[in-house]
Write a protein that holds these residues in place. Structure first.
Motif, PDB file in Angstrom:
ATOM      1  N   ALA A  37       0.669  -1.092   0.013  1.00 47.73           N
ATOM      2  CA  ALA A  37      -0.161  -0.172  -0.058  1.00 47.73           C
ATOM      3  C   ALA A  37       0.724   1.380   0.154  1.00 47.73           C
ATOM      4  O   ALA A  37       2.217   1.167   0.204  1.00 47.73           O
ATOM      5  N   THR A  38       0.225   2.295  -0.613  1.00 44.82           N
ATOM      6  CA  THR A  38       0.935   3.624  -0.093  1.00 44.82           C
ATOM      7  C   THR A  38       0.327   4.270   1.315  1.00 44.82           C
ATOM      8  O   THR A  38      -0.810   4.213   1.548  1.00 44.82           O
ATOM      9  N   VAL A  39       1.360   4.527   2.325  1.00 46.00           N
ATOM     10  CA  VAL A  39       0.939   4.932   3.521  1.00 46.00           C
ATOM     11  C   VAL A  39       1.061   6.515   3.503  1.00 46.00           C
ATOM     12  O   VAL A  39       2.125   6.982   3.306  1.00 46.00           O
ATOM     13  N   THR A  40      -0.128   6.986   4.071  1.00 42.36           N
ATOM     14  CA  THR A  40      -0.255   8.652   4.113  1.00 42.36           C
ATOM     15  C   THR A  40      -0.267   8.961   5.538  1.00 42.36           C
ATOM     16  O   THR A  40      -1.326   8.689   6.275  1.00 42.36           O
ATOM     17  N   VAL A  41       0.515   9.770   5.959  1.00 47.86           N
ATOM     18  CA  VAL A  41       0.364  10.380   7.421  1.00 47.86           C
ATOM     19  C   VAL A  41       0.011  12.029   7.209  1.00 47.86           C
ATOM     20  O   VAL A  41       0.482  12.830   6.298  1.00 47.86           O
ATOM     21  N   GLY A  42      -1.100  12.198   7.806  1.00 46.87           N
ATOM     22  CA  GLY A  42      -1.816  13.637   7.680  1.00 46.87           C
ATOM     23  C   GLY A  42      -1.645  14.401   8.911  1.00 46.87           C
ATOM     24  O   GLY A  42      -1.947  13.831   9.984  1.00 46.87           O
ATOM     25  N   ARG A  43      -1.340  15.717   8.943  1.00 45.57           N
ATOM     26  CA  ARG A  43      -1.033  16.317  10.151  1.00 45.57           C
ATOM     27  C   ARG A  43      -1.315  17.990   9.861  1.00 45.57           C
ATOM     28  O   ARG A  43      -0.501  18.375   9.000  1.00 45.57           O
ATOM     29  N   ALA A  44      -2.133  18.722  10.709  1.00 47.91           N
ATOM     30  CA  ALA A  44      -2.298  20.062  10.399  1.00 47.91           C
ATOM     31  C   ALA A  44      -2.326  20.652   8.930  1.00 47.91           C
ATOM     32  O   ALA A  44      -1.623  21.483   8.663  1.00 47.91           O
ATOM     33  N   GLY A  45      -3.127  19.779   8.024  1.00 51.07           N
ATOM     34  CA  GLY A  45      -3.325  19.956   6.713  1.00 51.07           C
ATOM     35  C   GLY A  45      -2.321  19.759   5.823  1.00 51.07           C
ATOM     36  O   GLY A  45      -2.239  20.116   4.662  1.00 51.07           O
ATOM     37  N   ARG A  46      -1.207  19.010   6.330  1.00 47.52           N
ATOM     38  CA  ARG A  46      -0.071  18.565   5.355  1.00 47.52           C
ATOM     39  C   ARG A  46      -0.095  16.994   5.399  1.00 47.52           C
ATOM     40  O   ARG A  46      -0.734  16.312   6.224  1.00 47.52           O
ATOM     41  N   THR A  47       0.392  16.386   4.274  1.00 52.05           N
ATOM     42  CA  THR A  47       0.557  15.178   4.114  1.00 52.05           C
ATOM     43  C   THR A  47       1.459  14.615   3.801  1.00 52.05           C
ATOM     44  O   THR A  47       2.542  15.290   3.273  1.00 52.05           O
ATOM     45  N   TRP A  48       2.277  13.434   3.890  1.00 54.02           N
ATOM     46  CA  TRP A  48       3.464  12.965   3.859  1.00 54.02           C
ATOM     47  C   TRP A  48       3.273  11.262   3.377  1.00 54.02           C
ATOM     48  O   TRP A  48       2.502  10.682   4.169  1.00 54.02           O
TER      49      TRP A  48
END
Length: 598
Positions: A37-48
Motif C-alpha cells: 500500500a501507499t501509507v499517508t500520514v496527515g497532520r495540520a493540513g499537510r500530508t507525507w
C-alpha cells in the motif's frame, strides 16, 4: 521446510502506527500493513506518503514527516491507499509533538517486557505491565506531563520463550515444536508475529502511537546469553538452527526497532534504507505511467544481518539523540562485543572509537543508555570480575571450565565481566566529568535495565577524581517480568551486605584489577515491575519509578510511585550538595500516589 503460517490478522493496519524519531522539525511514523500500500500520514493540513516495502511477505513503511514547527503539537491520521485506518474509534487521537528548545525534557525508560495477556491470569504470571499502566494514565489524564521520549533499552520481545498461547499456536501451525529450536523463535515470520503480539494491545498500541520511542536490543531479543563469551559463540554456531535465528533476529530488529531510531539525515546514509528511498522516489513516477511494484528487502536485509553478525565492526546499532540542552547516547552492548579471549571488551575497537568521539560535554546532562548497567552493585561487580578472571584461565583449566559454566548459568556477563572495556569507558566518562571534553555537565547519568531490579548508584568521590559532574547509574527493570523471590534476596545482598566481603576477596587477587573509581548503591534495590520517569528540572535531574496497581478493574491499573529522587547539580567546588539518605541524592520512599507527579 516451514510454511508461512496462518494469517494472524484481518486488519489492513496490522501493527502501529508507532511514532519513532521526533526532533524540533521532523518525525517518523512506522506501520506494518496487511498488503502492499501507499501509507499517508496527515497532520495540520499537510500530508507525507511512502510506499510499503516487504520482508518475508510482511509489509512495512516508515513515513518521514518533515518541515514541522518546533514546539508544535497536532493530532495525526494514517491512510492506506486513501482509506483512513487511524485513529480508531474509542481511542484518543494520536499526536506528533515536536521538541521545543524552551521546554524541559522528560523521558521514560525501562527494559524487559514479556508478552502476555493483561487479565487476572496474565497479571498473576507476569505482574501488572508498567508500560501499559503509564499508557492508561496518559490516556485518562490529558493534563498529565507527557514524556518527550520513551526509551526501551532491551528485551522488547523474548525470542527464547513462548509464554503467549497465540504465539505457540501460530508456531505449531508452521512446524513441529519437537525439533530444534523447539518453542523458541525460528525465523523472521515468527519474529514478525512475536512483535505483533507484543505491541498490539489497544493501550500499548495507542501509547506507542503518540509518545516518540527509541530502542536498543538486549540478549532476549535474540537469545539468552547472546555473545556472553567466545566459547558461547562457538557452541551456539555449532547448532543446526542458530544461523537462521541470528539473521532473522537482526533483520527483524532492523525493521521493527532500528530504523525508527535514526533521524531523517541518518536514514539517508543507511545502506539498506537508501534502496527504500530510491524505490520511493521511483514510486512517485507511477503518475507518469510507471509502476515499480513493492520493494522486497528480504535478500538485502538478510545479507546485512549476516555480515553484521559475522563482522560486527561493519555495522553500527548505537546512536545519539539531542534532547534540548541535554544529550542521549545509546550504546549497543551486545552485538559490538570483542569476544576474543585475549582482548575481551564490551565494545570492539571501532565501536569504542565511535563512543570516544560522541561522549562530550557542553550539555546540562549527558545521558548514556546501555541495556546492561554500567555500574552494578559493587559486590556483584567484584563477583563478575573475579569470574571473568577465572573463566579466562587465570587459575587453571579446570577452574576456567567451571567458571564458564557458572557465567552462562547465572548471566555473569555485564560490563564488569569485560573489565578492559569497562575501564576504558569509565576513563572517558570521568574525562567528560572533569571538563576535558567540553564544559562539564551537571550529571553523566547511565540509564540501564536488564537485571530485573531497580536502583540508583553513584560514584562516591567524583571530586577526588577531579570530576565536576555527578556520575550516576539509574536502573529500571523489569517493565513486566518480575524476578523470583529467592533471587531477590541474593541481589539485595550483593547491593549491601556482600559489598565488603567481595571487595576483600577481589582485592586479594592480583588477577582482578581494582576499579579506578569507587561507587555505591545509594537507593534500592526494589523489584516491582517498573517504568522510570526522568525530568530535566530547573535544578538537577528528577527521577521517579512507578508501577501499575490493579484495584477493581484490570483494564484500568493506576500508577503508584515506588521511589522518587532528585539529583542536584554539584556545588561550585565540584562536590555533591547534601541530600537525604546517601548524602548526595534526595529521595522519597515507596507507596505514594503519582497524581500531580511527572
Amino acid at each position: 521446510m516451514s510454511s508461512p503460517g496462518p494469517r494472524p490478522h484481518d486488519d489492513a493496519l496490522v501493527l502501529g502506527p508507532l511514532l519513532r524519531y521526533v526532533d524540533e522539525t521532523s518525525a517518523t511514523v512506522w506501520v506494518r500493513t496487511a498488503e502492499a500500500a501507499t501509507v499517508t500520514v496527515g497532520r495540520a493540513g499537510r500530508t507525507w506518503s511512502a510506499p510499503t516495502f516487504c520482508v518475508h511477505g510482511s509489509h512495512y513503511a516508515l513515513v518521514v514527516c518533515d518541515g514541522l514547527l518546533p514546539g508544535s503539537e497536532d493530532p495525526y491520521t494514517v491512510d492506506l491507499d486513501g482509506e483512513p485506518v487511524w485513529p480508531r474509534e474509542g481511542m484518543p487521537p494520536s499526536r506528533i509533538r515536536t521538541l521545543d528548545p524552551a521546554r524541559a525534557v522528560r523521558l521514560a525508560f525501562g527494559t524487559c517486557r514479556t508478552t502476555g495477556s493483561h487479565d487476572e491470569e496474565g497479571n498473576r504470571a507476569h505482574g501488572v505491565d508498567a508500560l501499559r499502566s503509564l499508557g492508561v494514565a496518559l490516556r485518562d489524564d490529558p493534563a498529565r506531563a507527557w514524556p518527550d521520549l520513551l526509551l526501551l533499552l532491551g528485551d522488547q520481545v523474548y525470542a527464547d520463550t513462548t509464554p503467549h498461547p497465540e504465539l505457540e499456536e501460530f508456531m505449531r501451525a508452521r512446524r513441529s515444536l519437537d525439533e530444534p529450536p523447539g518453542e523458541e523463535i525460528k525465523d523472521y515470520v515468527e519474529y514478525a508475529e512475536l512483535y505483533r503480539l507484543a505491541w498490539s494491545d489497544d493501550v500499548i498500541r495507542w501509547v506507542l502511537s503518540t509518545v516518540p520511542s527509541a530502542m536498543m536490543f538486549d540478549d532476549h531479543d535474540i537469545r539468552d546469553d547472546w555473545n556472553t563469551s567466545w566459547s558461547w559463540r562457538r557452541d551456539i554456531r555449532a547448532t543446526t538452527w542458530w544461523q537462521e535465528r541470528i539473521v532473522s533476529g537482526l533483520a527483524a530488529y532492523w525493521v521493527h526497532q532500528h530504523i525508527g531510531n535514526l533521524s531523517p539525515a541518518e536514514l539517508a546514509e543507511e545502506e539498506v534504507w537508501r534502496a527504500v528511498a530510491a524505490h520511493a522516489a521511483a514510486h512517485e513516477g507511477r503518475r507518469t505511467g510507471e509502476e515499480p511494484g513493492e520493494l522486497d528487502l528480504t535478500a538485502a536485509l538478510e545479507a546485512l544481518a549476516h555480515r553484521a553478525d559475522a563482522e560486527p565492526s561493519t555495522y553500527r546499532w548505537s546512536y545519539t539523540r539531542a534532547l534540548g540542552d541535554s544529550a542521549l547516547v545509546v550504546i549497543d552492548s551486545r552485538a559490538a562485543r570483542d569476544l576474543r579471549p585475549d582482548s575481551r571488551s564490551m565494545l570492539d575497537e571501532v565501536e569504542m572509537a565511535w563512543l570516544d568521539g560522541v561522549l562530550r560535554g557542553g550539555v546540562r546532562h549527558l545521558l548514556v543508555g546501555t541495556s546492561l548497567p554500567f555500574l552494578l552493585p559493587p559486590g556483584l561487580h567484584d563477583f563478575e570480575a573475579l569470574n571473568e578472571a577465572m573463566a579466562q584461565g587465570a587459575y587453571g583449566r579446570r577452574v576456567a571450565h567451571a567458571a564458564e559454566r557458572l557465567r552462562r548459568t547465572i548471566d555473569l556477563e555485564h560490563w564488569a565481566a569485560f573489565n578492559d572495556g569497562f575501564d576504558e569507558v569509565f576513563e572517558m566518562v570521568v574525562s567528560v566529568a572533569r571538563g576535558e571534553r567540553g564544559p562539564a555537565p551537571d550529571t553523566v547519568t547511565f540509564l540501564s535495565g536488564d537485571v530485573h531490579n531497580s536502583y540508583l548508584a553513584e560514584v562516591t568521590d567524583p571530586a577526588g577524581a577531579g570530576a565536576r559532574s555527578r556520575i550516576v547509574q539509574a536502573v529500571c527493570s523489569p517493565i513486566r517480568n518480575p524476578m523470583p523471590r529467592g533471587v531477590r534476596v541474593v541481589m539485595s545482598l550483593f547491593a549491601r551486605s556482600l559489598v565488603r566481603p567481595m571487595r576483600a576477596i577481589a582485592s586479594r587477587s592480583r588477577r582482578v584489577p581494582d576499579p579506578a573509581y569507587r561507587w555505591a548503591v545509594t537507593h534500592g534495590p526494589w523489584f516491582d515491575n517498573n517504568i522510570s520517569l526522568v525530568h530535566v528540572a530547573d535544578r538537577g535531574l528528577e527521577l521517579e519509578w512507578v508501577t501499575g496497581v490493579v484495584e477493581d478493574d484490570v483494564d484500568r491499573p493506576r500508577l503508584r510511585t515506588v521511589y522518587a529522587a532528585r539529583i542536584d547539580p554539584p556545588a561550585p567546588e565540584g562536590r555533591p550538595r547534601a541530600g537525604v539518605g546517601s548524602g548526595s541524592v534526595q529521595g522519597h520512599p515507596r507507596g505514594r500516589n503519582t497524581e500531580g507527579v511527572a
